[in-house]
Scaffold this motif. Structure first.
Motif, PDB file in Angstrom:
ATOM      1  N   SER A   1       0.833  -1.200   0.000  1.00 54.31           N
ATOM      2  CA  SER A   1       0.000   0.000   0.000  1.00 54.31           C
ATOM      3  C   SER A   1       0.865   1.247   0.000  1.00 54.31           C
ATOM      4  O   SER A   1       1.891   1.303   0.697  1.00 54.31           O
ATOM      5  N   LEU A   2       0.435   2.247  -0.736  1.00 58.18           N
ATOM      6  CA  LEU A   2       1.126   3.533  -0.725  1.00 58.18           C
ATOM      7  C   LEU A   2       0.971   4.238   0.614  1.00 58.18           C
ATOM      8  O   LEU A   2       1.735   5.145   0.941  1.00 58.18           O
ATOM      9  N   ASP A   3      -0.044   3.847   1.388  1.00 55.45           N
ATOM     10  CA  ASP A   3      -0.349   4.538   2.641  1.00 55.45           C
ATOM     11  C   ASP A   3       0.445   4.013   3.835  1.00 55.45           C
ATOM     12  O   ASP A   3       0.416   4.615   4.905  1.00 55.45           O
ATOM     13  N   THR A   4       1.144   2.906   3.682  1.00 59.15           N
ATOM     14  CA  THR A   4       1.903   2.337   4.797  1.00 59.15           C
ATOM     15  C   THR A   4       3.121   3.209   5.102  1.00 59.15           C
ATOM     16  O   THR A   4       3.874   3.546   4.186  1.00 59.15           O
ATOM     17  N   PRO A   5       3.345   3.584   6.362  1.00 60.06           N
ATOM     18  CA  PRO A   5       4.542   4.366   6.688  1.00 60.06           C
ATOM     19  C   PRO A   5       5.811   3.631   6.268  1.00 60.06           C
ATOM     20  O   PRO A   5       5.947   2.428   6.499  1.00 60.06           O
ATOM     21  N   ARG A   6       6.721   4.353   5.653  1.00 59.31           N
ATOM     22  CA  ARG A   6       8.000   3.753   5.234  1.00 59.31           C
ATOM     23  C   ARG A   6       8.964   3.799   6.414  1.00 59.31           C
ATOM     24  O   ARG A   6       9.932   4.540   6.444  1.00 59.31           O
ATOM     25  N   SER A   7       8.645   2.980   7.394  1.00 58.19           N
ATOM     26  CA  SER A   7       9.420   2.961   8.636  1.00 58.19           C
ATOM     27  C   SER A   7      10.610   2.029   8.509  1.00 58.19           C
ATOM     28  O   SER A   7      10.498   0.927   7.988  1.00 58.19           O
ATOM     29  N   GLY A   8      11.752   2.481   9.036  1.00 49.68           N
ATOM     30  CA  GLY A   8      12.929   1.631   9.130  1.00 49.68           C
ATOM     31  C   GLY A   8      13.241   1.248  10.558  1.00 49.68           C
ATOM     32  O   GLY A   8      14.324   0.738  10.838  1.00 49.68           O
ATOM     33  N   GLN A   9      12.297   1.475  11.484  1.00 50.45           N
ATOM     34  CA  GLN A   9      12.558   1.217  12.893  1.00 50.45           C
ATOM     35  C   GLN A   9      12.708  -0.267  13.147  1.00 50.45           C
ATOM     36  O   GLN A   9      12.245  -1.117  12.376  1.00 50.45           O
ATOM     37  N   GLN A  10      13.327  -0.597  14.270  1.00 52.23           N
ATOM     38  CA  GLN A  10      13.656  -1.988  14.556  1.00 52.23           C
ATOM     39  C   GLN A  10      12.417  -2.872  14.657  1.00 52.23           C
ATOM     40  O   GLN A  10      12.433  -4.028  14.203  1.00 52.23           O
ATOM     41  N   ALA A  11      11.330  -2.380  15.236  1.00 44.58           N
ATOM     42  CA  ALA A  11      10.129  -3.199  15.367  1.00 44.58           C
ATOM     43  C   ALA A  11       9.572  -3.586  14.009  1.00 44.58           C
ATOM     44  O   ALA A  11       9.031  -4.687  13.839  1.00 44.58           O
TER      45      ALA A  11
ATOM     46  N   ILE B   1      16.534   2.326  22.559  1.00 44.74           N
ATOM     47  CA  ILE B   1      16.207   3.648  22.027  1.00 44.74           C
ATOM     48  C   ILE B   1      16.026   4.694  23.128  1.00 44.74           C
ATOM     49  O   ILE B   1      16.446   5.841  22.953  1.00 44.74           O
ATOM     50  N   PRO B   2      15.446   4.356  24.295  1.00 45.71           N
ATOM     51  CA  PRO B   2      15.356   5.387  25.337  1.00 45.71           C
ATOM     52  C   PRO B   2      16.710   5.957  25.747  1.00 45.71           C
ATOM     53  O   PRO B   2      16.783   7.083  26.247  1.00 45.71           O
ATOM     54  N   GLN B   3      17.781   5.193  25.550  1.00 45.73           N
ATOM     55  CA  GLN B   3      19.110   5.702  25.875  1.00 45.73           C
ATOM     56  C   GLN B   3      19.866   6.162  24.633  1.00 45.73           C
ATOM     57  O   GLN B   3      21.075   6.374  24.671  1.00 45.73           O
ATOM     58  N   GLY B   4      19.142   6.324  23.526  1.00 47.92           N
ATOM     59  CA  GLY B   4      19.783   6.657  22.269  1.00 47.92           C
ATOM     60  C   GLY B   4      20.486   7.997  22.246  1.00 47.92           C
ATOM     61  O   GLY B   4      21.398   8.217  21.433  1.00 47.92           O
ATOM     62  N   SER B   5      20.086   8.908  23.117  1.00 49.06           N
ATOM     63  CA  SER B   5      20.725  10.226  23.141  1.00 49.06           C
ATOM     64  C   SER B   5      21.953  10.276  24.041  1.00 49.06           C
ATOM     65  O   SER B   5      22.628  11.310  24.124  1.00 49.06           O
ATOM     66  N   GLU B   6      22.263   9.175  24.721  1.00 47.51           N
ATOM     67  CA  GLU B   6      23.444   9.141  25.576  1.00 47.51           C
ATOM     68  C   GLU B   6      24.707   9.055  24.723  1.00 47.51           C
ATOM     69  O   GLU B   6      24.767   8.281  23.767  1.00 47.51           O
ATOM     70  N   PRO B   7      25.726   9.838  25.030  1.00 51.49           N
ATOM     71  CA  PRO B   7      26.944   9.809  24.205  1.00 51.49           C
ATOM     72  C   PRO B   7      27.724   8.518  24.375  1.00 51.49           C
ATOM     73  O   PRO B   7      27.709   7.899  25.443  1.00 51.49           O
ATOM     74  N   GLU B   8      28.372   8.119  23.304  1.00 49.83           N
ATOM     75  CA  GLU B   8      29.271   6.970  23.310  1.00 49.83           C
ATOM     76  C   GLU B   8      30.705   7.466  23.509  1.00 49.83           C
ATOM     77  O   GLU B   8      30.966   8.672  23.552  1.00 49.83           O
ATOM     78  N   ALA B   9      31.635   6.522  23.610  1.00 56.96           N
ATOM     79  CA  ALA B   9      33.048   6.901  23.641  1.00 56.96           C
ATOM     80  C   ALA B   9      33.399   7.618  22.339  1.00 56.96           C
ATOM     81  O   ALA B   9      32.814   7.338  21.285  1.00 56.96           O
TER      82      ALA B   9
ATOM     83  N   ILE C   1      16.833   6.566   5.979  1.00 64.41           N
ATOM     84  CA  ILE C   1      16.829   7.808   6.749  1.00 64.41           C
ATOM     85  C   ILE C   1      15.966   7.659   8.004  1.00 64.41           C
ATOM     86  O   ILE C   1      16.367   8.066   9.106  1.00 64.41           O
ATOM     87  N   HIS C   2      14.799   7.053   7.854  1.00 64.74           N
ATOM     88  CA  HIS C   2      13.935   6.878   9.026  1.00 64.74           C
ATOM     89  C   HIS C   2      14.603   5.990  10.070  1.00 64.74           C
ATOM     90  O   HIS C   2      14.528   6.259  11.273  1.00 64.74           O
ATOM     91  N   SER C   3      15.268   4.934   9.629  1.00 62.16           N
ATOM     92  CA  SER C   3      15.924   4.030  10.570  1.00 62.16           C
ATOM     93  C   SER C   3      16.924   4.765  11.444  1.00 62.16           C
ATOM     94  O   SER C   3      16.919   4.617  12.676  1.00 62.16           O
ATOM     95  N   TYR C   4      17.780   5.554  10.821  1.00 63.28           N
ATOM     96  CA  TYR C   4      18.849   6.190  11.592  1.00 63.28           C
ATOM     97  C   TYR C   4      18.366   7.391  12.381  1.00 63.28           C
ATOM     98  O   TYR C   4      19.000   7.772  13.378  1.00 63.28           O
ATOM     99  N   ARG C   5      17.257   7.991  12.003  1.00 67.69           N
ATOM    100  CA  ARG C   5      16.709   9.074  12.812  1.00 67.69           C
ATOM    101  C   ARG C   5      15.872   8.531  13.970  1.00 67.69           C
ATOM    102  O   ARG C   5      15.918   9.078  15.074  1.00 67.69           O
ATOM    103  N   HIS C   6      15.143   7.464  13.733  1.00 70.02           N
ATOM    104  CA  HIS C   6      14.273   6.925  14.779  1.00 70.02           C
ATOM    105  C   HIS C   6      15.076   6.378  15.947  1.00 70.02           C
ATOM    106  O   HIS C   6      14.686   6.549  17.109  1.00 70.02           O
ATOM    107  N   ARG C   7      16.182   5.712  15.680  1.00 69.73           N
ATOM    108  CA  ARG C   7      16.933   5.065  16.761  1.00 69.73           C
ATOM    109  C   ARG C   7      17.504   6.062  17.760  1.00 69.73           C
ATOM    110  O   ARG C   7      17.866   5.695  18.883  1.00 69.73           O
ATOM    111  N   PHE C   8      17.591   7.345  17.360  1.00 68.15           N
ATOM    112  CA  PHE C   8      18.053   8.396  18.269  1.00 68.15           C
ATOM    113  C   PHE C   8      16.891   9.249  18.787  1.00 68.15           C
ATOM    114  O   PHE C   8      17.127  10.290  19.406  1.00 68.15           O
ATOM    115  N   GLY C   9      15.670   8.830  18.503  1.00 66.82           N
ATOM    116  CA  GLY C   9      14.515   9.584  18.970  1.00 66.82           C
ATOM    117  C   GLY C   9      14.250  10.829  18.169  1.00 66.82           C
ATOM    118  O   GLY C   9      13.502  11.707  18.621  1.00 66.82           O
TER     119      GLY C   9
END
Length: 295
Positions: free
Chosen positions: A68-78, A134-142, A207-215
Motif C-alpha cells: 500500500s502507498l499509505d503504509t509508513p516507510r518505517s525503518g525502525q527496529q520493530a 532507544i530510550p538511551q539513544g541520546s546518551e553519548p558513546e566513547a 533515513i527513518h531508521s537512523y533518525r528513529h533510533r536516536f529519537g
C-alpha cells in the motif's frame, strides 16, 4: 527470485536447498548497505548439507515492495522484526534457525527475544545482542565510537538525505571499504548488490531508521507496543552464537563480551580473523559453521 505477500510487504526472496526433511529451515537476513548476495556462499554450503535456506530482501531493498502507498516507510527496529515474523507466517514456517547481521541481525534478535518458540537457533553477526535501547539513544558513546557512527549523524540532516539519494552507490561503496578494510571486493561484486539500492523506498527507510533510533522522528504508531517491549531489553533464551569480524571497521569486537548478560540460553562468542562487517560474504564458512552448530 520468488515473492510472497507477508504483512505490509510483497517480500522478494531466494530459496535454496531441499524443502523436505526434518531439520528446520534457515532464514538469512542481510544488513545495510548490503543485500541477498551477502549469503551466496553460506546458502550454497547449507543447501549442500541438506538445509532449506531462505534469503529475503529487507524492506526498502531489491524487489521487495510495500502493498500500500499509505503504509509508513518505517525503518525502525520493530518493523524489521514484524516483517520477519510475517515472512515466516506467510511461508507456513513454524520454527527456523535465524542468521543475520546489522539490520538483519536486529530482526533476528527481536524475533528470538519476543517469539522464542519460533526460533531453534540464532547466529547474530557484528553485534551479538542487536536490540536497540532507544530510550538511551541520546546518551553519548566513547569518542572513537562516535567517530565510527558519522554516517548515522550525517543521515539526520537534509544534506545527508540528499547525499544518500544522489550518491547512494558512491556512499555505500565507501562504507563497504571503511567497514571491511581487509576485504578486497571487485566492482562486479559491489554492483551486484548495489542494484538493490534502487528500490523506490530505500532512501526513506534508511533515513527513518537512523533518525528513529536516536529519537529524532516518530515511529509507526502501530508498532508502539512492540517498541515498548524492546525498550526493556528482553533477554534471548535460544541457542546463540555471536560472530564478530576481527577487522570490523564500524563495530569492532571489544575485549570484554558485554553482550553475554543478555543471553539466558546456550551462548558463545566467536571472533573471525581477517573479516570485517560483512561477515557472511567475507567469511561464509565461519558463518555456515555457526548456523549448523546452533540448529
Amino acid at each position: 527470485m520468488l515473492q510472497v505477500e507477508a504483512g505490509d510487504l510483497a517480500i522478494a526472496y531466494l530459496e535454496l536447498g531441499p524443502t523436505g526433511g526434518t531439520a528446520p529451515p534457515v532464514i538469512l537476513l542481510h544488513g545495510f548497505p548490503y543485500d541477498v548476495h551477502a549469503y551466496g556462499g553460506v546458502a550454497a554450503r547449507l543447501a549442500a548439507a541438506g538445509r532449506r535456506c531462505l534469503v529475503p530482501y529487507l524492506r526498502g531493498y531489491g524487489a521487495t515492495r510495500f502493498l500500500s502507498l499509505d503504509t509508513p516507510r518505517s525503518g525502525q527496529q520493530a518493523a524489521l522484526g514484524i516483517d520477519l515474523l510475517a515472512f515466516m507466517d506467510a511461508l507456513a514456517i513454524p520454527r527456523a534457525v535465524l542468521g543475520g547481521y546489522d539490520w538483519g541481525g536486529r530482526a533476528a534478535c527481536i524475533v528470538a527475544a519476543l517469539h522464542p518458540e519460533r526460533v531453534t537457533g540464532l547466529v547474530s553477526g557484528g553485534t551479538g545482542y542487536n536490540i536497540q535501547n532507544i530510550p538511551q539513544g541520546s546518551e553519548p558513546e566513547a569518542p572513537e565510537a562516535e567517530h565510527r557512527f558519522w554516517y548515522q549523524y550525517y543521515f539526520h540532516s537534509e544534506r545527508g538525505r540528499r547525499g544518500l539519494s544522489e550518491n547512494r552507490r558512491e556512499l555505500c561503496r565507501y562504507i563497504w571499504r571503511l567497514w571491511s578494510p581487509s576485504w578486497t571486493f571487485d566492482a562486479a561484486t559491489f554492483d551486484a548488490t548495489a542494484r538493490a539500492f534502487d528500490n523506490p523506498d530505500f532512501v526513506e527507510i534508511v533515513i527513518h531508521s537512523y533518525r528513529h533510533r536516536f529519537g529524532g522522528v516518530a515511529g509507526d504508531p502501530r508498532l508502539d507496543a512492540i517498541e515498548a517491549r524492546l525498550a526493556a531489553q528482553p533477554p534471548i533464551a535460544v541457542p546463540t552464537i555471536a560472530l564478530h569480524g576481527a577487522d570490523d571497521g564500524v563495530d569492532p569486537p571489544s575485549p570484554e563480551d558485554t553482550d553475554a548478560t543478555h543471553f539466558t540460553g546456550p551462548y558463545q562468542q566467536r571472533i573471525v580473523p581477517g573479516a570485517g562487517h560483512n561477515l557472511p560474504q567475507e567469511a561464509p564458512d565461519a558463518f555456515a559453521d555457526a548456523l549448523l552448530a546452533v540448529g
